[in-house]
Each structure stands twice: as C-alpha cells, then as structure tokens.
Design a protein around this motif. Structure first.
Motif, PDB file in Angstrom:
ATOM      1  N   LYS A   9       0.869  -1.172   0.000  1.00 35.92           N
ATOM      2  CA  LYS A   9       0.000   0.000   0.000  1.00 35.92           C
ATOM      3  C   LYS A   9       0.909   1.226   0.000  1.00 35.92           C
ATOM      4  O   LYS A   9       1.844   1.310   0.795  1.00 35.92           O
ATOM      5  N   GLU A  16      -0.847   7.952  -3.103  1.00 35.78           N
ATOM      6  CA  GLU A  16      -1.115   7.612  -1.700  1.00 35.78           C
ATOM      7  C   GLU A  16      -2.470   6.920  -1.534  1.00 35.78           C
ATOM      8  O   GLU A  16      -3.476   7.359  -2.077  1.00 35.78           O
ATOM      9  N   GLY A  17      -2.461   5.819  -0.789  1.00 37.58           N
ATOM     10  CA  GLY A  17      -3.698   5.082  -0.528  1.00 37.58           C
ATOM     11  C   GLY A  17      -3.984   3.986  -1.532  1.00 37.58           C
ATOM     12  O   GLY A  17      -4.866   3.166  -1.324  1.00 37.58           O
ATOM     13  N   SER A  18      -3.239   3.958  -2.644  1.00 38.83           N
ATOM     14  CA  SER A  18      -3.466   2.924  -3.649  1.00 38.83           C
ATOM     15  C   SER A  18      -2.583   1.704  -3.373  1.00 38.83           C
ATOM     16  O   SER A  18      -1.672   1.753  -2.557  1.00 38.83           O
ATOM     17  N   TYR A  19      -2.877   0.631  -4.070  1.00 39.40           N
ATOM     18  CA  TYR A  19      -2.116  -0.611  -3.904  1.00 39.40           C
ATOM     19  C   TYR A  19      -1.302  -0.879  -5.160  1.00 39.40           C
ATOM     20  O   TYR A  19      -1.701  -0.483  -6.262  1.00 39.40           O
ATOM     21  N   ASP A  35       1.024  -1.134 -10.847  1.00 36.98           N
ATOM     22  CA  ASP A  35      -0.334  -1.553 -10.473  1.00 36.98           C
ATOM     23  C   ASP A  35      -1.107  -2.134 -11.653  1.00 36.98           C
ATOM     24  O   ASP A  35      -2.229  -2.590 -11.493  1.00 36.98           O
ATOM     25  N   GLU A  53       3.628   0.384   2.721  1.00 35.23           N
ATOM     26  CA  GLU A  53       3.199  -0.512   3.794  1.00 35.23           C
ATOM     27  C   GLU A  53       3.113  -1.914   3.196  1.00 35.23           C
ATOM     28  O   GLU A  53       2.276  -2.170   2.330  1.00 35.23           O
ATOM     29  N   GLN A  55       2.080  -5.533   2.637  1.00 33.35           N
ATOM     30  CA  GLN A  55       0.896  -6.326   2.939  1.00 33.35           C
ATOM     31  C   GLN A  55       1.331  -7.781   3.125  1.00 33.35           C
ATOM     32  O   GLN A  55       2.381  -8.188   2.627  1.00 33.35           O
ATOM     33  N   ILE A  81      -3.954  -7.482  -7.352  1.00 37.01           N
ATOM     34  CA  ILE A  81      -4.247  -6.368  -6.439  1.00 37.01           C
ATOM     35  C   ILE A  81      -5.707  -6.402  -6.013  1.00 37.01           C
ATOM     36  O   ILE A  81      -6.027  -6.248  -4.832  1.00 37.01           O
ATOM     37  N   VAL A  85      -6.965  -6.753  -2.137  1.00 35.47           N
ATOM     38  CA  VAL A  85      -7.792  -5.711  -1.506  1.00 35.47           C
ATOM     39  C   VAL A  85      -9.113  -6.303  -1.027  1.00 35.47           C
ATOM     40  O   VAL A  85      -9.573  -5.996   0.075  1.00 35.47           O
ATOM     41  N   LYS A  88      -8.578  -8.185   2.147  1.00 36.93           N
ATOM     42  CA  LYS A  88      -8.376  -7.267   3.275  1.00 36.93           C
ATOM     43  C   LYS A  88      -9.740  -6.758   3.767  1.00 36.93           C
ATOM     44  O   LYS A  88      -9.968  -6.668   4.957  1.00 36.93           O
TER      45      LYS A  88
END
Length: 93
Positions: A9, A16-19, A35, A53, A55, A81, A85, A88
């Motif tokens: 992440k 920012e905030g995307s995977y 991605d 971050e 995963q 991806i 997600v 998660k």
C-alpha cells in the motif's frame, strides 16, 4: 521485507492510498512498483520502501511469471491487487 510479488500500500506521494505490486528491487532502500492500471509494467515507479506498507500477500503468480519470463501482464497485476484488496476488506468486515 520487500520481495518481488509482494502487494504493498502506497503511503506517500500522488498515489497515496493505492495498492501496487513490487516487480523489482533496486537496492536496500528502493523498489520498483506497478499496479497494471495507471502504472504499467513497462513503466515501473521507483519508491522508497519507507513510503510503502508491506501487505501480508505475496503473489506466487507474479513471482513465477517474473522468474520464467522476466515480465508479468498488466491484467495479472490488476487481478492480484483486486484479490488482495478484497481479502483485506473481508478480514475487516
């Protein structure tokens, strides 16, 4: 620890905030991420590992494909991806 095929992440930058998925390791501080959508395999983004971050998901489809052919399709990246997600979201709910 960063490794090829790991889903991450993005914590900093315009993404920012995307995977994304790690497809290359530059050195102990930087990796290359893609991605499969905005950031295609042909144009990986160099990112500082401190801005990612890690995963718990490592895609064996991506690692096997990278080992065998040296590349991976953008469709496979998007699928990996999306699966990560959704997994998660299922854990949280």
């Amino acid at each position: 620890m960063p490794e090829i095929g790991r889903v991450v992440k993005v914590l900093r930058g315009k993404d920012e905030g995307s995977y994304a998925v790690i497809v290359g390791i530059v050195d102990d501080r930087f990796v290359q991420i893609v991605d499969g959508d905005k950031r295609r395999f042909d144009q990986p983004k160099k990112k500082n590992v401190l801005h990612l971050e890690m995963q718990p998901v490592v895609s064996h489809e991506v690692t096997d494909s990278m080992r065998e052919t040296g590349r991976v399709t953008n469709a496979k990246l998007r699928f990996v991806i999306q699966k990560a997600v959704q997994g998660k979201e299922n854990d949280c709910g």
